[in-house]
Design an enzyme around this catalytic site. Structure first.
Site, PDB file in Angstrom:
ATOM      1  N   ASP A   1       0.830  -1.198   0.107  1.00 12.66           N
ATOM      2  CA  ASP A   1      -0.106   0.116   0.059  1.00 12.66           C
ATOM      3  C   ASP A   1       0.800   1.336  -0.149  1.00 12.66           C
ATOM      4  O   ASP A   1       1.862   1.292   0.596  1.00 12.66           O
ATOM      5  CB  ASP A   1      -0.810  -0.096   1.420  1.00 12.66           C
ATOM      6  CG  ASP A   1      -1.882   1.161   1.331  1.00 12.66           C
ATOM      7  OD1 ASP A   1      -2.771   1.228   0.218  1.00 12.66           O
ATOM      8  OD2 ASP A   1      -1.746   1.765   2.144  1.00 12.66           O
TER       9      ASP A   1
ATOM     10  N   GLU B   1       0.792  -0.733  -5.258  1.00  8.61           N
ATOM     11  CA  GLU B   1       0.060   0.508  -5.559  1.00  8.61           C
ATOM     12  C   GLU B   1       0.730   1.719  -5.539  1.00  8.61           C
ATOM     13  O   GLU B   1       1.049   2.498  -4.442  1.00  8.61           O
ATOM     14  CB  GLU B   1      -0.923   0.518  -4.185  1.00  8.61           C
ATOM     15  CG  GLU B   1      -1.981   1.415  -4.461  1.00  8.61           C
ATOM     16  CD  GLU B   1      -2.708   2.411  -3.526  1.00  8.61           C
ATOM     17  OE1 GLU B   1      -3.528   3.029  -3.455  1.00  8.61           O
ATOM     18  OE2 GLU B   1      -1.819   2.344  -2.440  1.00  8.61           O
TER      19      GLU B   1
END
Length: 801
Positions: free
Chosen positions: A470, A523
């Site tokens: 993330d 990401e």
């Protein structure tokens, strides 16, 4: 006032001052000890003098030469300095002064047992009652030549306990562990630090170890000592900053925290950063854990590395476990989730963060327990059971992993030992400007080790097949969400966070080396060069690649959703939003994500983004999914979007499963979209042209990419041997009859294998059931062509008949 731990255990008692038991209670306790020992022969008398005379400090080195009979005996009692440090929780080496030690005149036994009324040393036939030195300290000198194995008989008000002495055990961490810890290269850090039930010298207990280099002292507190760690100080292991203690009699299931004395002398109770199990939030204690799970996914693991992820089919169903079916545990989810995902044909699930987090509304993206699956749904073995069942159903498991930042909770990582430790020491580098959290200090080797080992931990201990990392962009740039003057350039004058780059490279290189078949997914929302390039290959920017296997294609997601949200009459002016992705499609290995982030906070669900009435909205979603599954890259779809849920997702109630209830009047509309997703996955997995050469330009060829006036796209996907699939999307709300498309001349006929307008999906059933033969007329720069009837707001796939 000493801070208290947030825990289900009782409040700790005060740790200093005189005992309050009266003389009669003390006499009764001593009689109880004497009665228990009366059948044993006492081979040495108590030799500790009264407290009326000054005493020398007992030497810590063993005496040599003279026998106990010829040495000049010394007082076994602790000196004032050691007593003060133990009472204050600032002693670095309690094992050097507590337990049994050779001194001139014999063996000095010392015990620190707050609230005890009497302490007796037991060793074979030996029974020696120690002198009460006050404040919980007991001592005695026994004329022995060697320190014997011993236990303690401890009398408290109303009870007598026979216990092991924690301070007679050698350190539980060896030289190799300490060397790797010091180097920041302990790739199985969780095996060294944390709490581990084990057996030492035939004695069952738990070894505790924690990294706290700035602490003046560390003690273990838990339910086993009524949350008063005074009598359980840990020892510091050299320059590593690690504190260690083996506690006999403490086993799995016990609650604990570390009581840390900070540099300023204040104390804080902290959850274990390496805890493998926690209490259910909002309780915050760590839990001693021993895994007893037996895996059954050997076949899955044996074949996981047969093909690289970017050359294999991958369609991912993203799941927020606590809300997928609210109220279900890991084991209950294991009875439903694998069957559901397998029925829809997805190859993988991606679990939104599973690691423990205090606030459910963060969806797991603000982690406090990096090594513990959230206790909301069960214990770690229950989570292993879920992963195992998914594997046995043929489904890979990806997990969101959050190494970018952590919350400021005062019982967790923030200023863990009184000073910045896991976070950067520079406040400008530590504070995350967007989320009110703290960023990790990626330049500190122990912090980098904590995170790299954490990635390995999830994959080795829980058989996770891949990590979706993330917020990578927030790690890579020093000026991320910062204004001028709020950040400092790197040593080269640039904005790149060189420490974060080195960390990501090390994490990826370590994980791919240790775990066959694993995949990491970034990401990353910028155009950073080389996110999925190998770490040892230097790119034009001068950096080696970050080493990820795949990268989320945020540009494709943003552009394509912008296009689809427009009224069809305006789409011709924005045609490039659908075609631009092919300009950079092979710059990285991509995943096409329609994730949770796109269906919350006012962004609307996927079907609700679409223009038009209800029929048109569903048609647009179906056409979009057909285009998405045919586009180069892997696919990811968030739960609820597979059946056209109209409402935004909420973690409070999860997907609107009632939309599929046959009793609901529009259930067929939602079931139709779900049936399409099932068929997309089925055809996709059976068609290597759609995934074999996902990351190579030879796997794609435009047929027509500039038909903006028609709102039509057509392209070929090609297998390694040239076998094609033709994908055609008509994003206009009109039927286009006899639409001519150029095709290769070596395919004798084309057969429609998927049409998003089929009646069973809720469409108008403008389909082509019969094979379509090419004509010799060249078109779109190709030697042959076919004429198709394109349904409105639909995507059609054709393969050689």
């Amino acid at each position: 006032m000493t801070p208290r731990p947030s825990s289900s255990g009782p409040e700790p008692k005060k740790t200093t001052g005189k005992k309050t038991a009266g003389k009669e209670t003390a006499k009764a306790a001593k009689k109880a000890v004497a009665k228990k020992a009366v059948t044993k022969k006492t081979v040495a008398k108590k030799t500790a003098p009264k407290k009326t005379a000054p005493r020398k400090t007992a030497p810590r080195e063993e005496a040599t030469g003279a026998s106990p009979e010829t040495e000049v005996a010394v007082s076994p009692a602790l000196d004032a300095g050691d007593r003060e440090r133990l009472l204050a929780g600032t002693h670095h080496d309690p094992h050097a002064v507590l337990g049994g030690h050779r001194v001139p005149g014999g063996v000095a036994f010392r015990a620190f047992r707050p609230y005890a009324l009497a302490v007796t040393v037991l060793s074979g036939e030996l029974r020696v009652e120690l002198h009460d030195d006050g404040d919980g300290f007991f001592s005695g000198l026994v004329p022995l030549s060697e320190v014997p194995l011993h236990r303690l008989l401890v009398a408290y008000e109303g009870t007598v306990q026979e216990v092991e002495d924690p301070y007679r055990f050698l350190p539980t961490l060896g030289e190799l562990d300490l060397h790797l810890l010091g180097e920041g290269r302990h790739e199985q850090l969780w095996r060294a630090l944390g709490a581990h039930p084990t057996t030492r010298d035939g004695v069952a207990g738990t070894r505790f170890a924690v990294w706290a280099p700035n602490a003046r002292g560390v003690r273990v507190a838990g339910g086993f000592n009524f949350w008063d760690g005074t009598g359980h100080p840990m020892r510091s292991l050299g320059s590593t900053g690690v504190w260690e203690l083996f506690l006999p009699g403490v086993g799995a299931g016990e609650l604990y925290k570390f009581e840390i004395t900070r540099p300023d002398g204040s104390r804080t109770f902290r959850a274990d950063p390496l805890a493998r199990r926690t209490e259910v939030p909002p309780a915050t204690s760590s839990v001693v854990h021993a895994s007893h799970y037996t895996w059954g996914d050997e076949e899955w693991l044996a074949h996981r590395a047969d093909a690289p992820a970017h050359e294999a089919p991958m369609s991912v169903y993203e799941v927020h476990l606590p809300s997928w079916r609210p109220g279900l545990t890991y084991r209950e989810l294991a009875e439903q989730l694998p069957a559901y995902v397998a029925d829809l044909g997805f190859t993988h699930v991606e679990l939104m963060p599973v690691a423990e987090h205090p606030f459910g509304g963060s969806w797991g993206y603000q982690v406090t327990g990096f090594y513990a699956p959230t206790a909301r749904l069960g214990d770690p073995d229950d989570f292993k059971y879920l992963v195992d069942r998914l594997h046995r159903a043929g489904i890979g498991v990806l997990m969101d992993w959050v190494p970018a930042h952590f919350p400021r909770d005062d019982w967790a990582l923030a200023e863990f030992d009184g000073r910045p430790l896991y976070e950067h020491s520079d406040p400008l580098r530590a504070a995350h400007p967007d989320w009110g959290t703290l960023e990790f200090d990626f330049g500190r080797r122990e912090v980098r080790n904590f995170l790299v080992a954490n990635a390995v931990y999830w994959c080795e201990e829980f058989h996770i097949d891949g990590l979706r990392v993330d917020a990578v962009a927030s790690m890579l740039y020093l000026d991320y969400s910062r204004e001028p003057g709020q950040w400092t350039p790197n040593e080269h004058g640039g904005r790149e966070n060189l420490d974060a780059v080195a960390f990501l490279q090390e994490m990826n290189a370590t994980l791919y080396r240790r775990v066959p078949g694993v995949v990491t997914v970034a990401e990353e929302s910028t155009a950073w060069d080389g996110v999925t390039r190998a770490t040892h290959h230097q790119g034009p920017s001068g950096f080696g690649g970050l080493g990820f296997g795949l990268k989320w294609n945020m540009g494709w997601m943003h552009d394509s959703l912008e296009y689809m949200s427009r009224e069809p009459v305006h789409r011709k002016y924005h045609h490039g939003e659908l075609t631009f992705s092919m300009v950079y499609a092979y710059s990285e290995n991509y995943v096409l994500p329609i994730s949770h982030d796109e269906v919350v906070h006012g962004k609307k669900s996927l079907v609700s983004k679409m223009p038009g009435d209800w029929w048109q909205q569903r048609a647009n979603e179906r056409a979009y999914l057909g285009y998405m599954w045919a586009h180069p890259g892997k696919q990811l779809l968030f739960m609820g979007q597979e059946f056209a849920q109209g409402a935004e997702w909420s973690e409070a109630h999860g997907p609107d499963w009632w939309l599929l209830d046959p009793e609901y009047g529009a259930a067929a509309d939602h079931r139709g979209v779900r049936d399409l997703v099932r068929d997309l996955n089925t055809v996709y997995r059976a068609t290597p042209a759609l995934w074999r050469r996902d990351t190579h330009p030879s796997g794609f060829a435009w047929v027509v990419g500039d038909a903006a006036e028609d709102d039509v796209l057509a392209f070929l996907r090609l297998d390694a041997d040239g076998t094609p699939l033709l994908a055609v999307s008509n994003f206009a709300p009109v039927v286009r009859s006899g639409y001519r498309l150029g095709v290769p001349d070596d395919v004798p006929a084309w057969h429609e294998v998927l049409n998003t307008d089929a009646a069973r999906y809720g469409g108008g059933d403008v389909v082509t059931p019969d094979p379509v033969k090419p004509e010799a007329q060249g078109w779109h720069g190709r030697p042959a062509s076919i004429r198709l009837t394109l349904p409105p707001l639909a995507t059609v796939w054709l393969r050689p008949a």
